[in-house]
Structure formats: structure tokens, C-alpha cells
Design a protein around this motif. Structure first.
Motif, mmCIF file in Angstrom:
data_model
loop_
_atom_site.group_PDB
_atom_site.id
_atom_site.type_symbol
_atom_site.label_atom_id
_atom_site.label_comp_id
_atom_site.label_asym_id
_atom_site.label_seq_id
_atom_site.Cartn_x
_atom_site.Cartn_y
_atom_site.Cartn_z
ATOM 1 N N LEU A 23 0.706 -1.082 -0.061
ATOM 2 C CA LEU A 23 -0.071 -0.117 -0.015
ATOM 3 C C LEU A 23 0.890 1.281 -0.003
ATOM 4 O O LEU A 23 0.277 2.376 -0.445
ATOM 5 C CB LEU A 23 -0.850 -0.080 1.105
ATOM 6 C CG LEU A 23 -2.068 -0.938 1.301
ATOM 7 C CD1 LEU A 23 -2.959 -0.822 2.462
ATOM 8 C CD2 LEU A 23 -3.137 -0.526 0.161
ATOM 9 N N GLY A 24 2.197 1.076 0.411
ATOM 10 C CA GLY A 24 2.900 2.320 0.416
ATOM 11 C C GLY A 24 2.984 3.221 -0.935
ATOM 12 O O GLY A 24 2.937 4.404 -0.773
ATOM 13 N N PRO A 25 3.345 2.703 -2.233
ATOM 14 C CA PRO A 25 3.068 3.337 -3.207
ATOM 15 C C PRO A 25 1.431 4.166 -3.460
ATOM 16 O O PRO A 25 1.655 5.438 -3.694
ATOM 17 C CB PRO A 25 3.208 2.530 -4.366
ATOM 18 C CG PRO A 25 4.106 1.229 -3.839
ATOM 19 C CD PRO A 25 3.667 1.227 -2.381
ATOM 20 N N LEU A 26 0.445 3.440 -3.050
ATOM 21 C CA LEU A 26 -0.666 4.181 -3.202
ATOM 22 C C LEU A 26 -0.763 5.240 -2.108
ATOM 23 O O LEU A 26 -1.164 6.422 -2.599
ATOM 24 C CB LEU A 26 -1.864 3.071 -3.137
ATOM 25 C CG LEU A 26 -1.885 1.919 -3.965
ATOM 26 C CD1 LEU A 26 -2.954 1.057 -3.770
ATOM 27 C CD2 LEU A 26 -2.229 2.400 -5.463
ATOM 28 N N ILE A 27 -0.167 5.105 -0.916
ATOM 29 C CA ILE A 27 -0.458 6.180 -0.025
ATOM 30 C C ILE A 27 0.370 7.296 -0.480
ATOM 31 O O ILE A 27 -0.051 8.595 -0.084
ATOM 32 C CB ILE A 27 -0.054 5.641 1.421
ATOM 33 C CG1 ILE A 27 -1.265 4.499 2.068
ATOM 34 C CG2 ILE A 27 0.219 6.520 2.579
ATOM 35 C CD1 ILE A 27 -0.826 3.610 2.919
ATOM 36 N N HIS A 28 1.605 6.885 -1.001
ATOM 37 C CA HIS A 28 2.627 8.244 -1.326
ATOM 38 C C HIS A 28 1.818 8.946 -2.385
ATOM 39 O O HIS A 28 1.967 10.194 -2.185
ATOM 40 C CB HIS A 28 3.882 7.275 -1.662
ATOM 41 C CG HIS A 28 4.489 8.361 -2.300
ATOM 42 N ND1 HIS A 28 4.782 8.632 -3.635
ATOM 43 C CD2 HIS A 28 5.594 9.238 -1.968
ATOM 44 C CE1 HIS A 28 5.840 9.596 -4.100
ATOM 45 N NE2 HIS A 28 6.251 9.893 -2.751
ATOM 46 N N ARG A 29 1.277 8.067 -3.467
ATOM 47 C CA ARG A 29 0.628 9.037 -4.567
ATOM 48 C C ARG A 29 -0.519 9.905 -3.688
ATOM 49 O O ARG A 29 -0.407 11.012 -4.119
ATOM 50 C CB ARG A 29 -0.025 8.070 -5.362
ATOM 51 C CG ARG A 29 -0.629 8.877 -6.596
ATOM 52 C CD ARG A 29 -1.107 7.636 -7.692
ATOM 53 N NE ARG A 29 -1.018 8.376 -8.771
ATOM 54 C CZ ARG A 29 -1.325 7.795 -9.823
ATOM 55 N NH1 ARG A 29 -1.985 6.633 -10.018
ATOM 56 N NH2 ARG A 29 -1.535 8.384 -11.101
#
Length: 177
Positions: A23-29
Motif C-alpha cells: 500500500l506504500g506506493p498508493l499512500i505516497h501518491r
């Protein structure tokens, strides 16, 4: 002892931990667009991790390992602050090498997260504090790794995230060893 593979709770906790990493990349976005999102995530993680460390993990570690556990806590808190200065002064090439080394270090950290998840589950104390702490800190770790590595390209960043997930699973699988 290693958790029983037929026990779905341990595998579910492992899966949630790996999903938190993904989920890290989604949260970053989302966080790039909304500062409140990152602030809320930071606050949640800070409260959850500090609370669990102070109320459950540190007392248990001190009980099991004695004063070396406190030394490890101090080193873990001071390490990032000490490393920040040289990182700021790094050239681009050195910066890439440092990122690769940091990613390898995070993979080792993820391996120990997997060990901790399995050990906490196998321990059978009925407390899920360590499991919650590991999962809660996976989100900011994943966001930070993605943020640092994604400028090097989508494939490199994806590989880094996959390495963290694989290391967590490997740590879980290696618990008996």
C-alpha cells in the motif's frame, strides 16, 4: 517454535503485513496531493508504535535480554539521526549507492519483521501488540522507501518493494531456524 502452517491467524497476519508494504506506493501518491493524509498517517504510526514499544515491546525485551535491549533501543533511535548528515552531503553517485545500501538494510529489517511476526504468533501469549506494531510501521516504511527509490524508475522502485515483501515472508518462514 515455528507457527503451525495450518494456523490461519499467523498467515493472515503475514499477509496483512505484506499488503501494508504494498500500500506504500498508493499512500505516497495520495499523500503527495493531500498533506493532511501524510500528517494523519504519521500521527497514527507515531502514537501506535511509541505506545506499543513503551508499554509492551521494551518491557518484554528488558525482561528477556536485560540492559542490552536498552542499548539496542538507543542505537536504533540514534542511528538515523547520525546517518542523516552524511546522506545530505552525498553526491549523486554516492546517493544512489547509499539508497541501494539503505534498501538492502530495509530488506534485512523486513526479514526481522517476518521473524517477529512469526515469533509473536508462536509465543501464544494472546497479545497481538507486536503484530500490530510491525504492521503499523510497515506503512510509513513502504511510503518512505517508495518516495526515496521511485525517482530511479518504476521498475527499480517496484523491485525494492517486492524485495521488502519477500524478505518479510522469508523471515516468517525462517523462524524455526
Amino acid at each position: 517454535a515455528m507457527p503451525d502452517p495450518a494456523d490461519n491467524h499467523g498467515l493472515a497476519i503475514l499477509a496483512v503485513s505484506v499488503v501494508a508494504l504494498l500500500l506504500g506506493p498508493l499512500i505516497h501518491r495520495v499523500a503527495r496531493r493531500e498533506r493532511a493524509t501524510m500528517a494523519a498517517l504519521d500521527s497514527f504510526v507515531l502514537i501506535a508504535v511509541v505506545g506499543l514499544v513503551m508499554l509492551e515491546i521494551l518491557p518484554r525485551s528488558l525482561h528477556l535480554a536485560g540492559w542490552p535491549a536498552f542499548v539496542a533501543l538507543v542505537a536504533g533511535l540514534a542511528g538515523p539521526a547520525v546517518a542523516e548528515g552524511p546522506m545530505r552531503m552525498a553526491t549523486r553517485g554516492t546517493h544512489r549507492a547509499a539508497l541501494a545500501l539503505a534498501t538492502a538494510g530495509m530488506a534485512l529489517h523486513a526479514l526481522t519483521d517476518g521473524l517477529a511476526l512469526a515469533a509473536a504468533h508462536a509465543d501464544g501469549h494472546g497479545s497481538h501488540g507486536l503484530e500490530v506494531a510491525v504492521i503499523a510501521h510497515q506503512l510509513p516504511v513502504a511510503v518512505a522507501v517508495w518516495w526515496l527509490v521511485s525517482p530511479m524508475g518504476l521498475s527499480v522502485a517496484t523491485l525494492a518493494m517486492m524485495a521488502l515483501g519477500a524478505a518479510t515472508v522469508a523471515g516468517y518462514a525462517l523462524t524455526e531456524t
